[in-house]
Design a protein around this motif. Structure first.
Motif, PDB file in Angstrom:
ATOM      1  N   ILE A   1       9.552  14.897  45.143  1.00 25.14           N
ATOM      2  CA  ILE A   1       8.954  15.909  46.025  1.00 25.14           C
ATOM      3  C   ILE A   1       9.573  17.271  45.749  1.00 25.14           C
ATOM      4  O   ILE A   1       8.876  18.293  45.690  1.00 25.14           O
ATOM      5  N   GLU A   2      10.878  17.298  45.565  1.00 26.21           N
ATOM      6  CA  GLU A   2      11.568  18.558  45.255  1.00 26.21           C
ATOM      7  C   GLU A   2      11.045  19.161  43.961  1.00 26.21           C
ATOM      8  O   GLU A   2      10.837  20.377  43.855  1.00 26.21           O
ATOM      9  N   GLY A   3      10.825  18.308  42.957  1.00 29.54           N
ATOM     10  CA  GLY A   3      10.297  18.816  41.689  1.00 29.54           C
ATOM     11  C   GLY A   3       8.896  19.374  41.834  1.00 29.54           C
ATOM     12  O   GLY A   3       8.573  20.428  41.269  1.00 29.54           O
ATOM     13  N   GLN A   4       8.051  18.686  42.617  1.00 25.28           N
ATOM     14  CA  GLN A   4       6.686  19.185  42.803  1.00 25.28           C
ATOM     15  C   GLN A   4       6.681  20.502  43.574  1.00 25.28           C
ATOM     16  O   GLN A   4       5.739  21.299  43.450  1.00 25.28           O
ATOM     17  N   ALA A   5       7.717  20.747  44.370  1.00 30.98           N
ATOM     18  CA  ALA A   5       7.804  21.997  45.127  1.00 30.98           C
ATOM     19  C   ALA A   5       7.866  23.208  44.212  1.00 30.98           C
ATOM     20  O   ALA A   5       7.543  24.329  44.628  1.00 30.98           O
ATOM     21  N   SER A   6       8.241  23.009  42.956  1.00 36.72           N
ATOM     22  CA  SER A   6       8.314  24.122  42.006  1.00 36.72           C
ATOM     23  C   SER A   6       6.954  24.780  41.804  1.00 36.72           C
ATOM     24  O   SER A   6       6.875  25.953  41.429  1.00 36.72           O
TER      25      SER A   6
ATOM     26  N   GLU B   1      16.838  24.105  47.124  1.00 40.43           N
ATOM     27  CA  GLU B   1      16.782  23.045  46.108  1.00 40.43           C
ATOM     28  C   GLU B   1      15.529  23.184  45.242  1.00 40.43           C
ATOM     29  O   GLU B   1      15.557  22.916  44.030  1.00 40.43           O
ATOM     30  N   ALA B   2      14.428  23.616  45.850  1.00 39.27           N
ATOM     31  CA  ALA B   2      13.199  23.831  45.077  1.00 39.27           C
ATOM     32  C   ALA B   2      13.385  24.954  44.065  1.00 39.27           C
ATOM     33  O   ALA B   2      12.892  24.870  42.933  1.00 39.27           O
ATOM     34  N   LEU B   3      14.091  25.997  44.464  1.00 43.56           N
ATOM     35  CA  LEU B   3      14.384  27.092  43.527  1.00 43.56           C
ATOM     36  C   LEU B   3      15.226  26.595  42.362  1.00 43.56           C
ATOM     37  O   LEU B   3      14.980  26.948  41.200  1.00 43.56           O
ATOM     38  N   ALA B   4      16.239  25.771  42.654  1.00 44.22           N
ATOM     39  CA  ALA B   4      17.093  25.222  41.593  1.00 44.22           C
ATOM     40  C   ALA B   4      16.290  24.315  40.672  1.00 44.22           C
ATOM     41  O   ALA B   4      16.458  24.344  39.438  1.00 44.22           O
ATOM     42  N   ALA B   5      15.391  23.506  41.244  1.00 41.73           N
ATOM     43  CA  ALA B   5      14.552  22.630  40.425  1.00 41.73           C
ATOM     44  C   ALA B   5      13.651  23.435  39.511  1.00 41.73           C
ATOM     45  O   ALA B   5      13.428  23.076  38.345  1.00 41.73           O
ATOM     46  N   THR B   6      13.135  24.545  40.015  1.00 43.69           N
ATOM     47  CA  THR B   6      12.254  25.403  39.215  1.00 43.69           C
ATOM     48  C   THR B   6      13.018  26.008  38.047  1.00 43.69           C
ATOM     49  O   THR B   6      12.512  26.050  36.912  1.00 43.69           O
TER      50      THR B   6
ATOM     51  N   PRO C   1       6.393  28.733  33.332  1.00 38.44           N
ATOM     52  CA  PRO C   1       5.511  28.513  34.481  1.00 38.44           C
ATOM     53  C   PRO C   1       4.056  28.380  34.037  1.00 38.44           C
ATOM     54  O   PRO C   1       3.601  29.077  33.121  1.00 38.44           O
ATOM     55  N   THR C   2       3.342  27.483  34.662  1.00 38.28           N
ATOM     56  CA  THR C   2       1.912  27.371  34.366  1.00 38.28           C
ATOM     57  C   THR C   2       1.200  28.612  34.901  1.00 38.28           C
ATOM     58  O   THR C   2       1.651  29.224  35.874  1.00 38.28           O
TER      59      THR C   2
ATOM     60  N   VAL D   1       5.019  21.420  47.920  1.00 41.83           N
ATOM     61  CA  VAL D   1       4.526  22.803  47.953  1.00 41.83           C
ATOM     62  C   VAL D   1       4.582  23.366  49.369  1.00 41.83           C
ATOM     63  O   VAL D   1       5.051  24.492  49.586  1.00 41.83           O
ATOM     64  N   THR D   2       4.118  22.601  50.343  1.00 37.89           N
ATOM     65  CA  THR D   2       4.137  23.114  51.714  1.00 37.89           C
ATOM     66  C   THR D   2       5.564  23.206  52.251  1.00 37.89           C
ATOM     67  O   THR D   2       5.871  24.106  53.042  1.00 37.89           O
TER      68      THR D   2
END
Length: 415
Positions: free
Chosen positions: A157-162, A7-12, A21-22, A191-192
């Motif tokens: 949280i999922e979005g911040q995982a990006s 899900e984090a990959l999809a959000a990214t 990307p920053t 992130v973690t």
């Protein structure tokens, strides 16, 4: 790979509709100082100068996917979350109502208006954030809108995982250590959550402001607790209670993994990054870099990523930051001096000052006795070791004085 990592990959991927990307930048200055390979993940360079846009966008995108008719979103924030929500509202063409405390600086209000444009309405309510939050949630229920929490939300949280996804992609390998600032816990949890699934060898350190150590308190208690008092200087991370969802995902964190950064020391770090590197960070954005001296032995020869979480710094605060930094570094002190009321007494005192000493403040407070008067005096110097020489001369000459630099009550009243 875990479901959360997928899900984090999809959000990214979805975030690429908003911004690239920053940067993940190797910092030569810090790397040379600590004999390590130190990289800065520059979240201060998103379109809204903080990582908050990631969670706000992801939560809004997923809510609209589940309910295509969702067209009104509400949040309460005096800073970065408000700007992220405003930017996302404009992107999706939906209505946003953003509640901010009456005491919010005009600069933050204006920036939020710029990011949201005609898509948002700002309502100034309450002197304190708790009042603002209550008003926003009551309005949200009444209007039938969707509330966007700043950190205590699974989609946020999922979005911040990006941030973690980008770190691994950009570095091309797993870092030895990732240093994360913690406020409400959304960034740290995200992130973690991703990196523990994809780079299990990476270790972590979490940094909180000393006056807002909500993760420390939660780890000690085994559950989120509300701090009785919070120092609001590090406004991007000064949270009285870590989010329940983030903490549930951080229940593996041990006390020795958490560092607490004194607010005045953070100011030293902010000024160094500004003067040496030209990097403008807000107090919360400097947390991860601020603790590097404490980790010097541990990080030698290792690859370290510091997440600089935000750069929304109002330069009107620069004099305060400089003042705090000087006091922490021992380069500026304030004294109440009992000055004899006789000819030549002031000249006698001035002759005690060294070539690197400068008077930054001089104010007669009152005549405390017939032959004496109290003076508030602020002295700046170029080296902290100059002050013991000055106080020795004061003692030898029989001057009565009191150092109030670290006396919070007197310093707040007089300085």
């Amino acid at each position: 790979m875990t479901q959360f990592a997928l899900e984090a990959l999809a959000a990214t991927r979805a975030l690429r509709a908003l911004f690239e990307p920053t940067p993940l930048q190797r910092n030569d200055h810090l790397s040379a100082r600590y004999g390590a390979d130190i990289w800065l993940k520059r979240e201060d360079l998103t379109p809204v100068r903080s990582y908050k846009i990631r969670g706000a966008f992801t939560a809004m995108r997923k809510l609209r996917a589940a309910d295509p008719g969702a067209d009104h979103f509400v949040c309460a924030s005096a800073g970065n979350h408000a700007q992220g929500v405003a930017f996302a509202c404009r992107h999706f063409g939906v209505k946003g109502t953003i509640f901010m405390p009456v005491t919010t600086p005009q600069q933050k209000i204006d920036k939020t208006k710029v990011f949201g444009g005609d898509a948002i309405e700002i309502r100034l309510t309450g002197d304190y954030f708790d009042q603002t939050l209550a008003a926003s949630q009551a309005y949200c229920t009444q209007a039938g809108a969707h509330f966007l929490a700043p950190f205590d939300d699974a989609d946020v949280i999922e979005g911040q995982a990006s941030v973690g996804v980008e770190i691994l992609d950009q570095l091309g390998r797993a870092p030895d250590l990732v240093i994360l600032p913690v406020g409400g816990g959304g960034l740290a949890a995200g992130v973690t959550g991703y990196l523990r699934a994809t780079a299990p060898q990476t270790s972590y350190r979490f940094v909180e402001p000393l006056g807002g150590a909500s993760l420390t308190a939660a780890v000690a208690a085994g559950a989120p607790v509300t701090l009785k008092q919070v120092n609001s200087f590090v406004d991007g991370a000064a949270v009285a209670r870590i989010g329940a969802l983030p903490f549930a995902r951080l229940d593996w964190v041990r006390p020795e993994m958490i560092l607490r950064a004194p607010e005045d020391r953070i100011c030293v770090t902010m000024l160094e990054l500004l003067n040496v590197e030209g990097i403008v960070l807000e107090p919360a954005g400097a947390l991860s870099v601020d603790v590097l001296p404490e980790l010097a032995d541990e990080i030698h020869g290792k690859t370290v990523v510091c997440v600089t979480s935000g750069g929304n710094f109002d330069f009107e605060r620069l004099p305060e930051v400089k003042e705090r930094a000087q006091r922490f570094s021992g380069l500026k002190k304030y004294f109440i001096l009992r000055m004899p009321q006789r000819p030549g007494a002031l000249r006698e005192f001035l002759q005690m000052l060294g070539p690197e000493d400068d008077i930054a403040r001089f104010e007669y407070l009152k005549k405390s006795a017939r032959n004496f008067g109290s003076v508030l005096i602020g002295i700046e110097t170029k080296a902290a070791e100059n002050f013991p020489a000055l106080t020795r001369q004061l003692d030898a000459a029989g001057f009565s004085y009191r150092d109030i630099t670290d006396d919070e009550a007197l310093a707040e009243f007089l300085i």
